[in-house]
Design an enzyme around this catalytic site. Structure first.
Site, short mmCIF file in Angstrom:
data_model
loop_
_atom_site.label_atom_id
_atom_site.label_comp_id
_atom_site.label_asym_id
_atom_site.label_seq_id
_atom_site.Cartn_x
_atom_site.Cartn_y
_atom_site.Cartn_z
N TYR A 170 -28.23 12.87 31.34
CA TYR A 170 -27.49 14.14 31.25
C TYR A 170 -26.06 13.84 30.86
O TYR A 170 -25.42 12.96 31.46
CB TYR A 170 -27.54 14.92 32.57
CG TYR A 170 -28.52 16.06 32.49
CD1 TYR A 170 -28.34 17.05 31.53
CD2 TYR A 170 -29.62 16.14 33.33
CE1 TYR A 170 -29.26 18.10 31.42
CE2 TYR A 170 -30.53 17.18 33.22
CZ TYR A 170 -30.34 18.16 32.25
OH TYR A 170 -31.23 19.18 32.13
N ASP A 207 -24.53 27.47 5.28
CA ASP A 207 -25.64 26.78 5.96
C ASP A 207 -26.30 25.94 4.87
O ASP A 207 -27.05 26.46 4.04
CB ASP A 207 -26.60 27.83 6.52
CG ASP A 207 -27.90 27.22 7.04
OD1 ASP A 207 -28.10 26.00 6.88
OD2 ASP A 207 -28.72 27.98 7.59
N ARG A 241 -35.28 15.73 13.60
CA ARG A 241 -35.35 17.20 13.60
C ARG A 241 -34.22 17.73 14.49
O ARG A 241 -34.34 17.75 15.72
CB ARG A 241 -36.72 17.60 14.15
CG ARG A 241 -37.06 19.06 14.15
CD ARG A 241 -38.56 19.25 14.23
NE ARG A 241 -39.18 18.78 13.00
CZ ARG A 241 -39.21 19.49 11.86
NH1 ARG A 241 -38.71 20.70 11.80
NH2 ARG A 241 -39.78 18.98 10.78
#
Ligand code: DSN
Length: 420
Positions: free
Chosen positions: A59, A205, A240
């Protein structure tokens, strides 16, 4: 030719044979077929290994040097390397590498640049935009007032005068360029001028053309746009995932929008894999790769047009091609996609500009060359791929012919191994 890379699943084989088998079958499908989906790619062993590694266990909410958990000494090294390499690759003033995917990247960009309810402009989905570019069923069309622009009816290309006129009338807070199904060069400088004229935040984008922008094969908007998002798994050939790059002026807003605004713990194993992909993209041969993607797409477009197929805009400047299968062969996009799949050729059904059919069963298919180029194919191979496609479309209802073509496709693909 020898396969370039190996997949390491030695432990998984006995540990979870069901998942092992499905993964190996998927690898074989990728190797035995002609993958034409323009948003897909094949990653290197380095990227695969980083993805399957122990930073997954950590984390690390916050940013390098300022985390909400202890033990982030090495995670900071990973994330800083990813940031530095990305900034170098695109000439970015600021980079955030924590985005998990393309849609959250766009969400974070809007969250940083607009208030809920503000007006922005993006290209219609049916004419090449994306769901997150303001479509009414998506958060982007529900939380913001998106007034979409389209392409011109005459040549199916962006009409910059019409976009400027619309922008002057609407005075949007933000104008978005960069698309998922637009086969032509985007004039990013023109978008900057339009945004300056109406006082809008200038955003792109570049998920599809990210790799081409990184090497300058397509104009790179990052140095002079306010905010640029991109996924990392398309022409950038990484894991990805996604990133945001922006001007220093938007840096704090973007970082706060990502965390704590929208995301929790960053996926540091994926950030490590992004860093590996950016290192690869900084190598000189990545430019040759992106050049070859475009050469291959042009060769494939020529092969298809020579066989009488109509392509949207009559060709391509980038990695993708939209084929009007309904207009050319009276096959809907869904029928064409299905027939090609039965022959081991993978694409996606896609609307074409001014489509009178539905997105679920549109008039066209979208294809592209990033995967085939990664496998080492050149222009002459694209002619063969075009021939395979035409043969399939001409025999779309004949399953035994399609099965025979699948055998030929597999033989053809065996000359371009990638994963052992
Ligand atoms: N789904 C992606 C594509 O195929 O273009 C865009 O997010």
């Amino acid at each position: 030719m020898e396969a370039k890379y190996e997949m390491h699943l030695d432990f998984l084989k006995d540990y979870d044979p069901d998942i092992f088998k499905a993964i190996v079958d998927e690898k074989d499908r990728q190797m035995d077929g002609i993958e034409l989906i323009p948003s897909e790619n094949l990653v290197s062993q380095g990227v695969l290994e980083a993805m399957g590694s122990v930073p997954n266990n950590k984390y690390s909410e916050g940013y390098p040097g300022k985390r909400y958990y202890g033990g982030n000494e090495f995670i900071d090294i990973i994330e800083n390397l990813a940031i530095d390499r990305l900034k170098e690759l695109f000439g970015a003033e600021h980079a955030n590498v924590q985005l998990n995917s393309g849609s959250p990247a766009n969400m974070a960009a809007y969250y940083a640049a607009m208030e809920i309810g503000d007006t922005f402009m993006g290209l219609k989905l049916t004419e090449g935009g994306h769901l997150t570019h303001g479509h009414p069923v998506n958060f982007s069309g529900k939380l913001y007032n998106c007034e979409q622009y389209g392409v011109s009816k005459e040549d199916e290309r962006l009409d910059y005068d019409a976009i400027l006129k619309q922008a002057k009338e609407l005075k949007p807070k933000l104008i978005l360029s960069g698309y998922t199904a637009y086969p032509r060069e985007i004039d990013f400088k023109k978008f900057r001028e339009i945004c300056d004229e109406v006082g809008a935040v200038c955003m792109a984008d570049i998920s599809h053309i990210g790799g081409l922008c990184a090497t300058g094969i397509h104009e790179n908007p990052v140095p002079y746009f306010d905010i640029v998002t991109t996924t990392t798994h398309k022409t950038l050939r990484g894991p990805r995932s996604a990133v945001i790059m922006c001007k220093e002026e938007f840096a704090t807003k973007i970082d706060k929008a990502v965390f704590p605004g929208l995301q929790g713990g960053p996926h540091e194993h994926i950030i490590a894999a992004k860093a590996v992909a950016f290192k690869e993209a900084l190598e000189p041969n990545f430019k040759n790769y992106t050049e070859q993607i475009v050469k291959n797409a042009k060769a494939m477009a020529e092969g298809l047009m020579d066989a009488g197929l109509r392509l949207v805009t009559d060709g391509t400047d980038n990695h993708l091609i939209l084929v009007d299968t309904f207009g050319s062969k009276q096959l809907t996009g869904k029928e064409a996609e299905h027939a090609l799949e039965l022959a081991g050729i993978y694409c996606n059904k896609n609307t074409i500009p001014f489509d009178e059919r539905t997105p679920w069963d549109p008039s066209g298919i979208r294809i592209g060359t990033p995967v085939l180029t990664t496998r080492g194919m050149k222009e002459s191979d694209m002619k063969e791929v075009a021939d395979f496609m035409v043969k399939v479309l001409d025999n779309a209802k004949d399953e035994s012919k399609l099965a025979a073509i699948k055998v030929e496709v597999k033989e053809f693909c065996a000359s371009f191994p990638f994963y052992k």
